[in-house]
Design a protein around this motif. Structure first.
Motif, PDB file in Angstrom:
ATOM      1  N   GLU A 177       0.822  -1.214   0.000  1.00 29.96           N
ATOM      2  CA  GLU A 177       0.000   0.000   0.000  1.00 29.96           C
ATOM      3  C   GLU A 177       0.858   1.268   0.000  1.00 29.96           C
ATOM      4  N   ILE A 178       1.854   1.306   0.877  1.00 32.54           N
ATOM      5  CA  ILE A 178       2.722   2.488   0.949  1.00 32.54           C
ATOM      6  C   ILE A 178       3.429   2.706  -0.384  1.00 32.54           C
ATOM      7  N   ASN A 179       3.955   1.633  -0.956  1.00 28.36           N
ATOM      8  CA  ASN A 179       4.713   1.783  -2.195  1.00 28.36           C
ATOM      9  C   ASN A 179       3.821   2.104  -3.385  1.00 28.36           C
ATOM     10  N   VAL A 180       2.577   1.631  -3.383  1.00 29.88           N
ATOM     11  CA  VAL A 180       1.642   2.047  -4.436  1.00 29.88           C
ATOM     12  C   VAL A 180       1.417   3.552  -4.371  1.00 29.88           C
ATOM     13  N   ASP A 181       1.240   4.078  -3.163  1.00 31.81           N
ATOM     14  CA  ASP A 181       1.079   5.527  -3.028  1.00 31.81           C
ATOM     15  C   ASP A 181       2.290   6.270  -3.575  1.00 31.81           C
ATOM     16  N   LYS A 182       3.490   5.777  -3.259  1.00 28.38           N
ATOM     17  CA  LYS A 182       4.705   6.420  -3.781  1.00 28.38           C
ATOM     18  C   LYS A 182       4.710   6.414  -5.300  1.00 28.38           C
ATOM     19  N   MET A 183       4.362   5.265  -5.890  1.00 23.73           N
ATOM     20  CA  MET A 183       4.366   5.149  -7.351  1.00 23.73           C
ATOM     21  C   MET A 183       3.388   6.125  -7.991  1.00 23.73           C
ATOM     22  N   ILE A 184       2.205   6.225  -7.400  1.00 22.94           N
ATOM     23  CA  ILE A 184       1.190   7.126  -7.964  1.00 22.94           C
ATOM     24  C   ILE A 184       1.641   8.572  -7.853  1.00 22.94           C
ATOM     25  N   LEU A 185       2.181   8.952  -6.698  1.00 20.07           N
ATOM     26  CA  LEU A 185       2.645  10.331  -6.506  1.00 20.07           C
ATOM     27  C   LEU A 185       3.781  10.674  -7.466  1.00 20.07           C
ATOM     28  N   LYS A 186       4.606   9.676  -7.815  1.00 20.31           N
ATOM     29  CA  LYS A 186       5.718   9.900  -8.738  1.00 20.31           C
ATOM     30  C   LYS A 186       5.324   9.658 -10.196  1.00 20.31           C
ATOM     31  N   ALA A 187       4.030   9.365 -10.418  1.00 19.75           N
ATOM     32  CA  ALA A 187       3.498   9.167 -11.770  1.00 19.75           C
ATOM     33  C   ALA A 187       4.280   8.114 -12.549  1.00 19.75           C
ATOM     34  N   VAL A 188       4.521   6.980 -11.892  1.00 23.52           N
ATOM     35  CA  VAL A 188       5.214   5.860 -12.537  1.00 23.52           C
ATOM     36  C   VAL A 188       4.353   5.346 -13.693  1.00 23.52           C
ATOM     37  N   ASP A 189       5.015   4.948 -14.792  1.00 22.28           N
ATOM     38  CA  ASP A 189       4.294   4.534 -16.001  1.00 22.28           C
ATOM     39  C   ASP A 189       3.530   3.230 -15.819  1.00 22.28           C
ATOM     40  N   VAL A 190       4.160   2.254 -15.136  1.00 18.94           N
ATOM     41  CA  VAL A 190       3.589   0.913 -14.976  1.00 18.94           C
ATOM     42  C   VAL A 190       3.754   0.515 -13.513  1.00 18.94           C
ATOM     43  N   LEU A 191       2.683   0.021 -12.883  1.00 16.42           N
ATOM     44  CA  LEU A 191       2.733  -0.317 -11.472  1.00 16.42           C
ATOM     45  C   LEU A 191       1.693  -1.397 -11.150  1.00 16.42           C
ATOM     46  N   PRO A 192       1.777  -2.115  -9.998  1.00 16.70           N
ATOM     47  CA  PRO A 192       2.756  -1.991  -8.919  1.00 16.70           C
ATOM     48  C   PRO A 192       3.561  -3.274  -8.699  1.00 16.70           C
ATOM     49  N   HIS A 193       3.411  -4.301  -9.529  1.00 19.09           N
ATOM     50  CA  HIS A 193       3.998  -5.617  -9.343  1.00 19.09           C
ATOM     51  C   HIS A 193       3.196  -6.397  -8.295  1.00 19.09           C
ATOM     52  N   GLY A 194       3.270  -5.968  -7.045  1.00 21.02           N
ATOM     53  CA  GLY A 194       2.389  -6.510  -6.014  1.00 21.02           C
ATOM     54  C   GLY A 194       2.900  -7.722  -5.254  1.00 21.02           C
ATOM     55  N   LEU A 195       3.872  -8.450  -5.820  1.00 20.11           N
ATOM     56  CA  LEU A 195       4.472  -9.601  -5.150  1.00 20.11           C
ATOM     57  C   LEU A 195       3.401 -10.568  -4.632  1.00 20.11           C
ATOM     58  N   ILE A 196       2.551 -11.026  -5.537  1.00 20.76           N
ATOM     59  CA  ILE A 196       1.488 -11.966  -5.163  1.00 20.76           C
ATOM     60  C   ILE A 196       2.080 -13.374  -5.225  1.00 20.76           C
ATOM     61  N   ASN A 197       2.885 -13.725  -4.216  1.00 18.35           N
ATOM     62  CA  ASN A 197       3.705 -14.943  -4.286  1.00 18.35           C
ATOM     63  C   ASN A 197       3.308 -16.009  -3.276  1.00 18.35           C
ATOM     64  N   SER A 198       2.093 -15.892  -2.685  1.00 17.80           N
ATOM     65  CA  SER A 198       1.663 -16.900  -1.709  1.00 17.80           C
ATOM     66  C   SER A 198       0.142 -17.023  -1.756  1.00 17.80           C
ATOM     67  N   ARG A 199      -0.374 -18.144  -1.237  1.00 17.92           N
ATOM     68  CA  ARG A 199      -1.824 -18.357  -1.191  1.00 17.92           C
ATOM     69  C   ARG A 199      -2.501 -17.276  -0.352  1.00 17.92           C
ATOM     70  N   GLN A 200      -1.830 -16.853   0.699  1.00 21.03           N
ATOM     71  CA  GLN A 200      -2.389 -15.803   1.562  1.00 21.03           C
ATOM     72  C   GLN A 200      -2.633 -14.516   0.768  1.00 21.03           C
TER      73      GLN A 200
END
Length: 415
Positions: A177-200
């Motif tokens: 969540e924190i890093n998504v906010d950073k990306m949006i504020l910095k107007a990153v072209d492509v985001l956020p990856h998310g690291l969806i690497n577990s069942r949880q």
């Protein structure tokens, strides 16, 4: 243009090496570590600090140019080379590669790479070694010709001087969540990856993942500047296949369902499933891509696992088994092959994403920028590390400096 000497210096990667098999098997996090027994050979613990090995080439004028070797975060997974072992790489470099370098003409980049990276005793050199040494050779050629690394790539591959910046993609790590906010504020072209690497993180039936996708889109509208409209890109590490099943139709149905929740955005889904081998991956990804295309879906499939080497990339591109290829630079090996990979993707009308890993270094990230811009890749990863600020500044600033230098070169040539 001779290389007089070769230096080696141990170093750190910018993140950690993780045992993907252990994490997929349910290893739980305790703070920043994972608790449990490692599964992948070479891992003493599930999470290990990333190491690197720098190679310095001492040139005839006593200048020294550097490149960095390292593995990727999930070393030994998905058909990749095993865990990076700096002592072994140091020994191999000193015994085999250094003598070849002393015989190389550093002014000819591709030719030097071809000669230096010949197999030893019928065994290919480790790809991490190729990656680091090729960075140093590219910097050597740039120094000797008094040009940027991008101009060397353009010259070697008969490409025009680029004028367009390459869109940058940031990854969030677990601080989503924190890093998504950073990306949006910095107007990153492509985001956020998310690291969806577990069942949880994926959730039963993908519900947790879908809620996160919707939240990212909503947050982008809430705090993004007017007119900001990024591509949404999520890496799910095969969890669609693990949770929904390995039937291409079911995977495509799920991807379309996710895309329908964010209809105003282009949606990239990386690594939707792991079918266990490169051939099976190609066959099944081609089916998923075909289904999405026939539906005119706004979703795009991105391949990572099972698509590691230059030859793998060629096979996926020619089979139209993906919309975008992640060209994972340490896994491809020689950075000349990263350039070739982008050009293969373009020739086959497949998207080229120059990626890599959070385990890389500032030097490898900067070299990747030059290859990405020279070949005009469709997007590139902000690296190294999992912190948005550092990676975005390293890659973004290097790209802006490079384009300023190329603009100056262009105006000089016109004048």
């Amino acid at each position: 243009m001779q290389i007089k000497n070769v230096l080696l210096a141990p170093g750190s990667g910018a993140f950690f090496y993780d045992d993907q098999a252990a994490i997929r098997s349910g290893a739980m996090q305790d703070g920043f570590i994972y608790v449990g027994q490692p599964i992948t050979p070479g891992f003493d613990f599930i999470r290990l600090p990333a190491s690197s090995l720098s190679i310095g080439l001492v040139l005839a004028d006593d200048s020294i140019v550097w490149g960095d070797m390292m593995g990727v975060q999930y070393s030994g997974a998905g058909g990749r080379d095993p865990l990076f072992e700096p002592n072994q790489l140091s020994d191999l470099t000193s015994r085999i590669v250094a003598p070849r370098l002393l015989d190389a003409d550093a002014s000819h980049f591709c030719e030097s790479c071809t000669r230096v990276f010949e197999p030893f005793e019928h065994t290919p050199l480790p790809l991490a070694l190729e990656y680091g040494v090729s960075q140093a050779l590219l910097r050597a050629a740039a120094h000797l010709h008094r040009k940027t690394m991008a101009e060397i790539v353009c010259s070697e591959f008969n490409l025009p001087l680029p004028t367009r910046r390459v869109p940058i993609y940031c990854q969030s790590g677990d601080a989503r969540e924190i890093n998504v906010d950073k990306m949006i504020l910095k107007a990153v072209d492509v985001l956020p990856h998310g690291l969806i690497n577990s069942r949880q993180k994926f959730g039963v039936g993908g519900q947790t993942f879908m809620e996160f996708v919707t939240w990212v889109a909503t947050r982008t509208r809430q705090i993004g500047r007017p007119g900001y409209h990024p591509v949404l890109h999520f890496d799910v590490y095969g969890w669609i296949g693990q949770e929904i099943g390995l039937e291409p139709q079911s995977i495509a149905d799920f991807v379309c369902k996710v895309a329908d929740t964010v209809p105003d955005f282009t949606l990239n889904i990386e690594s939707p499933a792991d079918f266990g081998s490169t051939q099976a991956q190609i066959e099944n990804y081609a089916k998923i891509v075909s289904i999405l295309d026939n539906r005119d879906s706004s979703a795009r499939i991105v391949v990572d696992e099972r698509c590691n080497t230059l030859e793998d990339i060629r096979l996926f591109a020619e089979a139209k088994a993906t919309h975008l290829v992640q060209i994972k630079t340490p896994d491809v090996g020689s950075i000349a092959d990263t350039a070739r990979a982008v050009l293969i993707c373009k020739a086959n009308k497949v998207g080229a994403y120059v990626g890599g890993s959070c385990t890389e270094t500032d030097l490898s990230a900067q070299a990747s920028v030059h290859v990405s811009v020279a070949t005009q890749a469709d997007m590139m990863l902000a690296k190294p590390g999992m912190g948005v600020d550092e990676a975005f500044s390293i890659v973004g600033n290097e790209q802006n400096r490079l384009l300023a230098m190329l603009n100056r070169r262009r105006s000089e040539n016109v004048g």
